[in-house]
Design a protein around this motif. Structure first.
Motif, PDB file in Angstrom:
ATOM      1  N   PRO A  55      55.776 106.768  30.510  1.00  0.00           N
ATOM      2  CA  PRO A  55      56.209 107.527  31.856  1.00  0.00           C
ATOM      3  C   PRO A  55      56.802 108.620  31.731  1.00  0.00           C
ATOM      4  CG  PRO A  55      57.101 104.948  31.730  1.00  0.00           C
ATOM      5  CD  PRO A  55      56.694 105.671  30.285  1.00  0.00           C
ATOM      6  N   ARG A  56      56.660 109.811  32.506  1.00  0.00           N
ATOM      7  CA  ARG A  56      57.064 111.110  32.344  1.00  0.00           C
ATOM      8  C   ARG A  56      58.351 111.287  32.960  1.00  0.00           C
ATOM      9  NH1 ARG A  56      53.209 115.305  30.949  1.00  0.00           N
ATOM     10  NH2 ARG A  56      54.721 116.853  31.553  1.00  0.00           N
ATOM     11  N   LEU A  57      59.394 111.417  32.142  1.00  0.00           N
ATOM     12  CA  LEU A  57      60.608 111.784  32.896  1.00  0.00           C
ATOM     13  C   LEU A  57      61.392 112.608  31.984  1.00  0.00           C
ATOM     14  CD1 LEU A  57      62.754 109.703  30.914  1.00  0.00           C
ATOM     15  CD2 LEU A  57      61.660 107.935  32.299  1.00  0.00           C
ATOM     16  N   CYS A  58      62.568 113.182  32.282  1.00  0.00           N
ATOM     17  CA  CYS A  58      63.313 113.971  31.675  1.00  0.00           C
ATOM     18  C   CYS A  58      64.848 113.713  31.803  1.00  0.00           C
ATOM     19  CB  CYS A  58      63.297 115.493  31.963  1.00  0.00           C
ATOM     20  SG  CYS A  58      64.506 116.651  31.144  1.00  0.00           S
ATOM     21  N   ASP A  59      65.651 113.058  31.136  1.00  0.00           N
ATOM     22  CA  ASP A  59      66.995 112.553  31.378  1.00  0.00           C
ATOM     23  C   ASP A  59      68.037 113.237  30.463  1.00  0.00           C
ATOM     24  OD1 ASP A  59      66.157 110.890  29.634  1.00  0.00           O
ATOM     25  OD2 ASP A  59      66.730 109.131  30.470  1.00  0.00           O
ATOM     26  N   LEU A  60      67.570 113.298  29.203  1.00  0.00           N
ATOM     27  CA  LEU A  60      68.539 113.917  28.074  1.00  0.00           C
ATOM     28  C   LEU A  60      68.607 115.311  28.449  1.00  0.00           C
ATOM     29  CD1 LEU A  60      67.564 112.115  25.000  1.00  0.00           C
ATOM     30  CD2 LEU A  60      69.624 111.835  26.332  1.00  0.00           C
ATOM     31  N   SER A  61      67.520 116.245  28.571  1.00  0.00           N
ATOM     32  CA  SER A  61      67.414 117.517  29.205  1.00  0.00           C
ATOM     33  C   SER A  61      67.882 118.338  28.356  1.00  0.00           C
ATOM     34  CB  SER A  61      68.532 117.414  30.203  1.00  0.00           C
ATOM     35  OG  SER A  61      68.158 116.402  31.453  1.00  0.00           O
ATOM     36  N   TYR A  62      67.835 118.600  26.919  1.00  0.00           N
ATOM     37  CA  TYR A  62      68.565 119.550  26.074  1.00  0.00           C
ATOM     38  C   TYR A  62      67.514 120.656  26.096  1.00  0.00           C
ATOM     39  CZ  TYR A  62      71.832 116.379  24.648  1.00  0.00           C
ATOM     40  OH  TYR A  62      72.842 115.463  24.518  1.00  0.00           O
ATOM     41  N   LEU A  63      66.046 120.448  26.304  1.00  0.00           N
ATOM     42  CA  LEU A  63      65.033 121.362  26.222  1.00  0.00           C
ATOM     43  C   LEU A  63      64.545 121.963  27.410  1.00  0.00           C
ATOM     44  CD1 LEU A  63      62.981 119.982  23.356  1.00  0.00           C
ATOM     45  CD2 LEU A  63      64.744 121.816  23.290  1.00  0.00           C
ATOM     46  N   ARG A  64      65.525 121.583  28.729  1.00  0.00           N
ATOM     47  CA  ARG A  64      65.011 121.960  29.823  1.00  0.00           C
ATOM     48  C   ARG A  64      65.469 123.800  30.103  1.00  0.00           C
ATOM     49  NH1 ARG A  64      69.180 119.317  34.328  1.00  0.00           N
ATOM     50  NH2 ARG A  64      71.092 119.878  33.396  1.00  0.00           N
ATOM     51  N   GLU A  65      64.459 124.221  31.219  1.00  0.00           N
ATOM     52  CA  GLU A  65      65.048 125.522  31.324  1.00  0.00           C
ATOM     53  C   GLU A  65      65.777 125.893  32.540  1.00  0.00           C
ATOM     54  OE1 GLU A  65      61.304 127.961  31.034  1.00  0.00           O
ATOM     55  OE2 GLU A  65      60.576 127.155  33.133  1.00  0.00           O
ATOM     56  N   PRO A  66      66.602 126.807  32.793  1.00  0.00           N
ATOM     57  CA  PRO A  66      67.304 127.093  34.237  1.00  0.00           C
ATOM     58  C   PRO A  66      66.406 128.120  34.599  1.00  0.00           C
ATOM     59  CG  PRO A  66      68.429 128.159  32.214  1.00  0.00           C
ATOM     60  CD  PRO A  66      67.261 127.277  31.507  1.00  0.00           C
ATOM     61  N   SER A 112      70.689 130.283  43.723  1.00  0.00           N
ATOM     62  CA  SER A 112      71.253 129.111  42.941  1.00  0.00           C
ATOM     63  C   SER A 112      70.329 128.919  41.563  1.00  0.00           C
ATOM     64  CB  SER A 112      71.638 127.899  43.659  1.00  0.00           C
ATOM     65  OG  SER A 112      70.134 127.590  44.283  1.00  0.00           O
ATOM     66  N   VAL A 113      70.811 128.090  40.689  1.00  0.00           N
ATOM     67  CA  VAL A 113      70.301 127.642  39.578  1.00  0.00           C
ATOM     68  C   VAL A 113      69.916 126.413  39.530  1.00  0.00           C
ATOM     69  CG1 VAL A 113      70.184 127.598  37.021  1.00  0.00           C
ATOM     70  CG2 VAL A 113      71.225 129.533  38.122  1.00  0.00           C
ATOM     71  N   GLY A 114      68.606 126.205  39.291  1.00  0.00           N
ATOM     72  CA  GLY A 114      67.807 124.723  39.018  1.00  0.00           C
ATOM     73  C   GLY A 114      67.528 124.465  37.619  1.00  0.00           C
ATOM     74  N   TYR A 115      66.670 123.484  37.386  1.00  0.00           N
ATOM     75  CA  TYR A 115      66.460 123.234  36.055  1.00  0.00           C
ATOM     76  C   TYR A 115      65.165 122.299  36.197  1.00  0.00           C
ATOM     77  CZ  TYR A 115      71.420 124.146  35.260  1.00  0.00           C
ATOM     78  OH  TYR A 115      72.637 124.923  35.033  1.00  0.00           O
ATOM     79  N   ARG A 116      64.428 122.628  35.105  1.00  0.00           N
ATOM     80  CA  ARG A 116      63.120 121.922  35.119  1.00  0.00           C
ATOM     81  C   ARG A 116      62.598 121.745  33.525  1.00  0.00           C
ATOM     82  NH1 ARG A 116      60.362 127.301  37.797  1.00  0.00           N
ATOM     83  NH2 ARG A 116      60.311 128.609  35.701  1.00  0.00           N
ATOM     84  N   CYS A 117      61.791 121.052  33.405  1.00  0.00           N
ATOM     85  CA  CYS A 117      61.129 120.566  32.022  1.00  0.00           C
ATOM     86  C   CYS A 117      59.714 120.583  32.105  1.00  0.00           C
ATOM     87  CB  CYS A 117      61.906 119.453  31.405  1.00  0.00           C
ATOM     88  SG  CYS A 117      61.425 118.909  29.548  1.00  0.00           S
ATOM     89  N   ALA A 118      58.943 121.027  31.209  1.00  0.00           N
ATOM     90  CA  ALA A 118      57.759 120.836  31.273  1.00  0.00           C
ATOM     91  C   ALA A 118      57.133 119.446  31.069  1.00  0.00           C
ATOM     92  CB  ALA A 118      56.925 121.692  30.192  1.00  0.00           C
ATOM     93  N   ALA A 119      57.992 118.628  30.336  1.00  0.00           N
ATOM     94  CA  ALA A 119      57.667 117.289  30.079  1.00  0.00           C
ATOM     95  C   ALA A 119      58.287 116.284  31.272  1.00  0.00           C
ATOM     96  CB  ALA A 119      58.505 116.747  28.782  1.00  0.00           C
ATOM     97  N   GLU A 120      58.674 116.691  32.166  1.00  0.00           N
ATOM     98  CA  GLU A 120      59.143 115.764  33.298  1.00  0.00           C
ATOM     99  C   GLU A 120      57.945 115.478  34.241  1.00  0.00           C
ATOM    100  OE1 GLU A 120      61.801 117.599  36.273  1.00  0.00           O
ATOM    101  OE2 GLU A 120      60.891 119.564  35.959  1.00  0.00           O
ATOM    102  N   PRO A 121      58.091 114.577  35.256  1.00  0.00           N
ATOM    103  CA  PRO A 121      56.746 114.392  36.034  1.00  0.00           C
ATOM    104  C   PRO A 121      56.304 115.585  36.626  1.00  0.00           C
ATOM    105  CG  PRO A 121      58.709 112.942  36.419  1.00  0.00           C
ATOM    106  CD  PRO A 121      59.244 114.037  35.487  1.00  0.00           C
TER     107      PRO A 121
END
Length: 480
Positions: A373-384, A391-400
């Motif tokens: 299941p695609r999810l991102c919860d540790l979030s070390y490699l996400r990009e702001p 405002s600043v958000g965060y996303r990761c190419a491995a999340e849903p």
């Protein structure tokens, strides 16, 4: 505060690999052999939190934490995460807070404590050199991690996977007890974003006298070395020059990305550093990527390098943090010639190619990757990224996929991306157990040059120690 240590220059730098693969027992063993043992500085807040929840076998983490100058901070961590005897089977790990541009107090404390503890343990009981390896791509974790490592007495900081131009000043400021600031790369930004940590704010009157570690920039091209060298404020104390076959993240090829028949990036002579140009800079440099044999060490020294950085033979040694089952699977594949390491251009959410060993039961297999299941919860490699409102958000190419696209990411950017954060935790026996019953699978990274590992396995069929690996590398070198 802020003084430099007088240090000898090591011939061998043990690579800072994965999440807790370069664990403190490995770094300590290499350091005790007179070389530079390196702790992986990635996700040490999570490694600390999960290690405490697993009961801290041997009491090592608590022994290190007992040496930390702020015992009230330590007690908060123990109260929240320590489980006597370890978690019950099938119980998920309690999450630690994620690091952001402006992290919570709890996130800062766990990062500082995790980095302190692992450096302290690597240095315990000897006077050898110990380094810590950070990824430039994991920017939001760097200020607090660096502070923890410096309080722990780290001798060297190494950083790659980007252009670490602000790290020398960050280390200087933190060692002097001043606030340290790092500019954060924010996608679609209309202004500069920074993350700052103040040692006095974190530790107050308990802040000890600190010593600035040396900084080694991990680079792939002499042109980047020349850029970092030209200005004293961004100049490192030396370089590690990595070739394309080095393990983990690697720089993409120069020019347009071209793939071979196996889907791997094709590199050329344009992607190799000019060693004569490196020598002219006048700073020590070490060579990495296919330098894991005695002959290659001798070649590096002959070329003017101070030595080599080597990962794979240490990742496979007894003291490595990789689980015993995975290590045995890797060694069996090495013995029968079936072990293959691919340079996957899509695996990492960072966009950097990433070396992945093809192993059954890991995310290297297409069906296992598809089943996760695609999810991102540790979030070390996400990009702001900066939203329209500033405002600043965060996303990761491995999340849903839908979530990533909704945040402004591209659909193409999600293809083949693996959740390396969770997978690398699984490599070292700290994979998350999900409440729906899913257990996170490993994704094992190694370098693509396996010659040194094969030769060590021939000599030591049951496996080898870090001491034996160091002795192998230095077989043709006279060390003063």
């Amino acid at each position: 505060m802020g003084e430099h240590r007088t240090q000898r220059v090591p011939v061998v730098i043990q690579g800072g690999m994965g999440v807790n693969v370069s664990a403190w027992p490995l770094a300590r063993a290499v350091s005790q052999q007179g070389q530079l043992g390196v702790v992986s500085g990635t996700a040490l807040d999570a490694v600390l939190a999960r290690g405490l929840q697993d009961g801290d076998a041997g009491g090592h983490l608590r022994r290190a934490l007992a040496a930390f100058p702020d015992q009230e901070m330590v007690q908060r961590a123990l109260d929240r995460y320590f489980v006597e005897g370890g978690r019950a089977e099938g119980t998920p790990y309690r999450p630690n807070p994620t690091l952001t541009i402006n992290p919570s107090r709890g996130a800062v404390e766990m990062s500082v404590l995790g980095n302190f503890a692992h450096v302290w343990l690597a240095k315990e009981g000897h006077d050898g050199l110990v380094g810590i390896n950070f990824l430039e791509k994991v920017q939001m974790a760097t200020p607090s991690a660096a502070l923890g490592a410096i309080v722990g007495g780290v001798d060297y900081v190494l950083m790659g996977a980007g252009i670490p131009r602000e790290i020398p000043q960050l280390l200087t400021d933190l060692a002097a007890g001043r606030p340290g600031t790092l500019t954060i790369d924010v996608q679609d930004s209309t202004r500069t974003h920074t993350s700052t940590i103040d040692p006095v704010e974190v530790l107050g009157a308990r802040l000890p006298a600190l010593t600035r570690p040396k900084f080694l920039a991990i680079i792939s091209l002499h042109s980047l070395a020349g850029y970092l060298h030209r200005d004293e404020s961004i100049r490192p104390d030396g370089f590690v020059v990595e070739g394309p076959v080095a393990g983990g993240h690697s720089a993409p090829p120069r020019g347009k990305l071209t793939l071979d028949d196996d889907g791997q990036p094709i590199y050329s002579d344009r992607d190799l550093a000019d060693l004569k140009a490196m020598a002219k800079l006048g700073l020590p440099f070490w060579l990495a990527g296919a330098y894991g044999t005695p002959e290659r060490v001798a070649e590096a020294l002959e070329a003017g390098a101070a030595g080599v950085q080597v990962g794979t033979i240490f990742a496979l040694c007894d003291e490595s943090g990789i689980t015993a089952d995975i290590r045995r699977q890797l060694l069996d594949g090495l013995a029968d010639g079936t072990l293959v390491v691919r340079n996957d251009p899509a695996a990492s959410p960072t966009g950097f190619p990433f070396k992945v060993a093809s192993l059954a039961g890991t995310l290297s297999e297409a069906d296992e990757y598809a089943a996760r299941p695609r999810l991102c919860d540790l979030s070390y490699l996400r990009e702001p990224f900066e939203r329209v409102d500033g405002s600043v958000g965060y996303r990761c190419a491995a999340e849903p996929v839908d979530a990533y696209v909704k945040k402004g990411g591209s659909l193409e950017g999600t293809l083949g991306r693996k959740c390396l954060c969770n997978a690398l935790m699984a490599d070292v026996g700290m994979g998350q157990h999900r409440r729906d019953g899913y257990d996170e699978l490993p994704a094992v990274t190694l370098g693509q040059d396996l010659d040194g590992a094969r030769r060590l396995l021939d000599a030591h069929p049951a496996g080898w120690s870090a001491t034996q690996a160091v002795g192998f590398l230095l077989a043709h070198v006279t060390v003063a």
